[in-house]
Design a protein around this motif. Sequence first.
Motif, PDB file in Angstrom:
ATOM      1  N   PRO A   4       0.813  -1.229   0.000  1.00  0.00           N
ATOM      2  CA  PRO A   4       0.000   0.000   0.000  1.00  0.00           C
ATOM      3  C   PRO A   4       0.845   1.278   0.000  1.00  0.00           C
ATOM      4  O   PRO A   4       0.485   2.269  -0.641  1.00  0.00           O
ATOM      5  N   VAL A   5       1.971   1.236   0.689  1.00  0.00           N
ATOM      6  CA  VAL A   5       2.860   2.409   0.723  1.00  0.00           C
ATOM      7  C   VAL A   5       3.496   2.618  -0.647  1.00  0.00           C
ATOM      8  O   VAL A   5       3.548   3.743  -1.157  1.00  0.00           O
ATOM      9  N   ILE A   6       3.961   1.548  -1.262  1.00  0.00           N
ATOM     10  CA  ILE A   6       4.571   1.648  -2.589  1.00  0.00           C
ATOM     11  C   ILE A   6       3.540   2.145  -3.601  1.00  0.00           C
ATOM     12  O   ILE A   6       3.838   3.011  -4.429  1.00  0.00           O
ATOM     13  N   LYS A   7       2.336   1.629  -3.508  1.00  0.00           N
ATOM     14  CA  LYS A   7       1.264   2.064  -4.407  1.00  0.00           C
ATOM     15  C   LYS A   7       0.982   3.561  -4.233  1.00  0.00           C
ATOM     16  O   LYS A   7       0.852   4.298  -5.212  1.00  0.00           O
ATOM     17  N   HIS A   8       0.904   4.006  -2.994  1.00  0.00           N
ATOM     18  CA  HIS A   8       0.650   5.423  -2.714  1.00  0.00           C
ATOM     19  C   HIS A   8       1.795   6.299  -3.232  1.00  0.00           C
ATOM     20  O   HIS A   8       1.564   7.344  -3.850  1.00  0.00           O
ATOM     21  N   LEU A   9       3.013   5.877  -2.987  1.00  0.00           N
ATOM     22  CA  LEU A   9       4.172   6.638  -3.460  1.00  0.00           C
ATOM     23  C   LEU A   9       4.246   6.661  -4.987  1.00  0.00           C
ATOM     24  O   LEU A   9       4.636   7.677  -5.579  1.00  0.00           O
ATOM     25  N   THR A  10       3.863   5.558  -5.624  1.00  0.00           N
ATOM     26  CA  THR A  10       3.840   5.525  -7.086  1.00  0.00           C
ATOM     27  C   THR A  10       2.850   6.550  -7.619  1.00  0.00           C
ATOM     28  O   THR A  10       3.140   7.270  -8.579  1.00  0.00           O
ATOM     29  N   GLN A  11       1.702   6.648  -6.968  1.00  0.00           N
ATOM     30  CA  GLN A  11       0.711   7.658  -7.366  1.00  0.00           C
ATOM     31  C   GLN A  11       1.257   9.058  -7.137  1.00  0.00           C
ATOM     32  O   GLN A  11       1.063   9.954  -7.956  1.00  0.00           O
ATOM     33  N   PHE A  12       1.973   9.254  -6.033  1.00  0.00           N
ATOM     34  CA  PHE A  12       2.592  10.553  -5.755  1.00  0.00           C
ATOM     35  C   PHE A  12       3.559  10.928  -6.867  1.00  0.00           C
ATOM     36  O   PHE A  12       3.577  12.077  -7.330  1.00  0.00           O
ATOM     37  N   ILE A  13       4.363   9.972  -7.312  1.00  0.00           N
ATOM     38  CA  ILE A  13       5.316  10.230  -8.391  1.00  0.00           C
ATOM     39  C   ILE A  13       4.578  10.619  -9.666  1.00  0.00           C
ATOM     40  O   ILE A  13       4.968  11.551 -10.364  1.00  0.00           O
ATOM     41  N   GLU A  14       3.489   9.908  -9.959  1.00  0.00           N
ATOM     42  CA  GLU A  14       2.707  10.219 -11.157  1.00  0.00           C
ATOM     43  C   GLU A  14       2.105  11.624 -11.076  1.00  0.00           C
ATOM     44  O   GLU A  14       2.088  12.353 -12.067  1.00  0.00           O
ATOM     45  N   ASP A  15       1.622  11.994  -9.900  1.00  0.00           N
ATOM     46  CA  ASP A  15       0.964  13.287  -9.715  1.00  0.00           C
ATOM     47  C   ASP A  15       1.950  14.447  -9.645  1.00  0.00           C
ATOM     48  O   ASP A  15       1.604  15.580  -9.956  1.00  0.00           O
ATOM     49  N   ASN A  16       3.152  14.173  -9.203  1.00  0.00           N
ATOM     50  CA  ASN A  16       4.133  15.229  -8.976  1.00  0.00           C
ATOM     51  C   ASN A  16       5.359  15.011  -9.848  1.00  0.00           C
ATOM     52  O   ASN A  16       5.344  15.305 -11.009  1.00  0.00           O
ATOM     53  N   ASP A  17       6.395  14.458  -9.252  1.00  0.00           N
ATOM     54  CA  ASP A  17       7.630  14.236  -9.987  1.00  0.00           C
ATOM     55  C   ASP A  17       8.501  13.268  -9.207  1.00  0.00           C
ATOM     56  O   ASP A  17       8.532  13.312  -7.977  1.00  0.00           O
ATOM     57  N   GLU A  18       9.196  12.411  -9.911  1.00  0.00           N
ATOM     58  CA  GLU A  18      10.087  11.443  -9.288  1.00  0.00           C
ATOM     59  C   GLU A  18      11.197  12.117  -8.486  1.00  0.00           C
ATOM     60  O   GLU A  18      11.687  11.569  -7.491  1.00  0.00           O
ATOM     61  N   ASP A  19      11.581  13.318  -8.906  1.00  0.00           N
ATOM     62  CA  ASP A  19      12.673  14.020  -8.224  1.00  0.00           C
ATOM     63  C   ASP A  19      12.378  14.271  -6.744  1.00  0.00           C
ATOM     64  O   ASP A  19      13.292  14.259  -5.916  1.00  0.00           O
TER      65      ASP A  19
END
Length: 85
Positions: A4-19
């Motif tokens: 669930p944490v990885i999934k949430h962080l993946t969505q964060f990256i999609e919404d924002n930026d990997e940087d």
Amino acid sequence: MKLPVIKHLTQFIEDNDEDFVVETIETLEALTEISSLKDEELDVIGELISNMYGAIEVHKMTKTGTSKKEALNSFMSRVMGSIDN
């Protein structure tokens, strides 16, 4: 690692930026150099770092055309496979 944490962080990256995640990893890695940290604190930081690296890996797979669900499952299968060895 927690899916669930990885999934949430993946969505964060999609919404924002990997940087943002990469810079957070660098910050957390720098914190691990504090000699006064307790083992439990280092474990928490390590878990956070692992989840962030996992999210970056899943995001890379989705950028190559893998569905998010398939990328998450593939990543977790690899992690579980490496633990079993």
